[in-house]
Design a protein around this motif. Sequence first.
Motif, short mmCIF file in Angstrom:
data_model
loop_
_atom_site.label_atom_id
_atom_site.label_comp_id
_atom_site.label_asym_id
_atom_site.label_seq_id
_atom_site.Cartn_x
_atom_site.Cartn_y
_atom_site.Cartn_z
N GLU A 22 0.79 -1.11 -0.08
CA GLU A 22 -0.08 0.01 0.08
C GLU A 22 0.76 1.23 0.04
O GLU A 22 0.53 2.34 0.26
CB GLU A 22 -0.94 0.02 1.29
CG GLU A 22 -1.98 -1.03 1.30
CD GLU A 22 -3.03 -1.24 2.27
OE1 GLU A 22 -3.70 0.03 2.48
OE2 GLU A 22 -3.06 -2.01 3.07
N ARG A 25 -1.05 4.35 -1.59
CA ARG A 25 -2.11 4.70 -0.77
C ARG A 25 -1.25 5.57 0.23
O ARG A 25 -1.97 6.75 0.68
CB ARG A 25 -2.91 3.85 -0.10
CG ARG A 25 -3.88 4.31 0.65
CD ARG A 25 -4.95 3.14 1.11
NE ARG A 25 -5.92 3.52 1.93
CZ ARG A 25 -6.92 4.36 1.53
NH1 ARG A 25 -7.25 4.50 0.31
NH2 ARG A 25 -7.67 4.70 2.52
N GLN A 34 -5.56 13.44 5.09
CA GLN A 34 -6.65 12.50 5.49
C GLN A 34 -7.86 13.05 5.09
O GLN A 34 -8.28 14.18 5.30
CB GLN A 34 -6.52 11.85 6.96
CG GLN A 34 -6.77 12.97 8.02
CD GLN A 34 -6.60 12.39 9.35
OE1 GLN A 34 -7.16 11.33 9.52
NE2 GLN A 34 -6.40 13.17 10.31
N PRO A 36 -11.21 10.80 6.46
CA PRO A 36 -11.97 9.81 6.76
C PRO A 36 -13.32 10.33 6.85
O PRO A 36 -13.70 11.43 6.95
CB PRO A 36 -11.40 9.44 8.15
CG PRO A 36 -10.69 10.61 8.61
CD PRO A 36 -10.15 11.47 7.48
N GLU A 37 -14.33 9.22 6.61
CA GLU A 37 -15.86 9.77 6.66
C GLU A 37 -16.20 9.34 7.95
O GLU A 37 -17.49 9.69 8.37
CB GLU A 37 -16.43 9.04 5.55
CG GLU A 37 -16.16 9.46 4.14
CD GLU A 37 -16.99 9.08 3.09
OE1 GLU A 37 -17.85 8.29 3.34
OE2 GLU A 37 -17.13 9.64 1.97
N GLU A 51 -9.93 -0.47 14.30
CA GLU A 51 -9.37 -0.64 12.67
C GLU A 51 -9.49 -2.23 12.50
O GLU A 51 -9.49 -2.57 11.25
CB GLU A 51 -7.82 -0.29 12.83
CG GLU A 51 -7.68 1.28 12.71
CD GLU A 51 -7.46 1.87 14.08
OE1 GLU A 51 -7.85 1.08 15.16
OE2 GLU A 51 -7.13 2.96 14.39
N ALA A 56 -10.30 -1.65 8.73
CA ALA A 56 -10.00 -0.72 8.12
C ALA A 56 -8.76 -0.25 7.27
O ALA A 56 -7.58 -0.70 8.08
CB ALA A 56 -10.36 0.48 9.05
N ASP A 57 -8.69 0.38 6.47
CA ASP A 57 -7.41 0.89 5.54
C ASP A 57 -6.79 2.17 6.18
O ASP A 57 -7.59 2.87 6.96
CB ASP A 57 -7.32 0.78 4.11
CG ASP A 57 -7.74 -0.40 3.31
OD1 ASP A 57 -7.07 -1.54 3.85
OD2 ASP A 57 -8.38 -0.45 2.48
N GLY A 59 -6.28 5.81 6.86
CA GLY A 59 -6.89 7.03 6.45
C GLY A 59 -8.60 7.05 6.47
O GLY A 59 -9.15 7.78 5.97
N GLU A 60 -9.01 5.71 6.80
CA GLU A 60 -10.19 5.44 6.70
C GLU A 60 -10.99 5.78 7.88
O GLU A 60 -12.18 6.25 7.80
CB GLU A 60 -10.61 3.90 6.43
CG GLU A 60 -10.58 3.68 4.91
CD GLU A 60 -10.90 2.18 4.43
OE1 GLU A 60 -11.73 2.15 3.45
OE2 GLU A 60 -10.89 1.28 5.17
N LEU A 61 -10.59 5.60 9.12
CA LEU A 61 -11.19 5.91 10.17
C LEU A 61 -10.42 6.92 11.18
O LEU A 61 -9.33 6.82 11.15
CB LEU A 61 -11.29 4.60 11.18
CG LEU A 61 -12.08 3.42 10.72
CD1 LEU A 61 -12.01 2.33 11.85
CD2 LEU A 61 -13.62 3.75 10.44
#
Length: 224
Positions: A22, A25, A34, A36-37, A51, A56-57, A59-61
């Motif tokens: 990754e 990424r 970042q 994250p949503e 995570e 989770a990848d 940057g996602e959380l």
Amino acid sequence: MPFPHRLVEGYRQFADGRLRHEQGRYRELAEAGQSPEVMVIGCCDSRVSPEVIFDADPGELFVVRNVANLVPPYTPDGAQRAVSAALEFAVMQLKVKHIVVLGHGRCGGVRAFAERDEPLSPGDFIGKWMELLAPVAAAIGPRSRHASLEEYLSRLEYEAAVHMLGNLMSFPCVRILVEKKRLQLHAAHFDVGTGLLSAFDPAAKKFASVAGADHALLFAQPRV
Ligand SMILES: [Zn+2]
């Protein structure tokens, strides 16, 4: 003093696996920042890493963890408040779309509150912190009203996660965005023993399993 061996080995695995695969990424996240949503407010407990649970990848959380996944109510008194600072950043800067309060089974913080353990140090930081659960305990009634201590603790864990949504709503920045339907709040619970995840359904006013069929299937299969 040597760096912990377990961490060195873990980092080696990470560098050789995830980082290798990754790299792009990570570079992208470094350059673009970042976005994250989802913000997760979880417990420090080593068994309930958001995570890991949500696969989770990077940057996602956006995760903030504290003892028993608590959210102090809005108190603009100038005191240092880690949860408030993380919340402000997540909502105003990152513009997350969801905030999940993730409670869990066998929470040591909840148990410490229920059993009113002796302070671990003269500061009694856990005791003072866990007082945030007092309104939840008052709402569910005395321990004697519950079948067993385990049942009482479990009820506290679930109810606390829901109660924290109310504390989140006491923050004007959160309330305004929720009312504009640009932000959603969720309470969830992860059972450490079974791995079952459930989320609060505000319409039904109860928790329901998330992907329960997948979970049931997993446990229906013989383990080797
Ligand atoms: Zn916990």
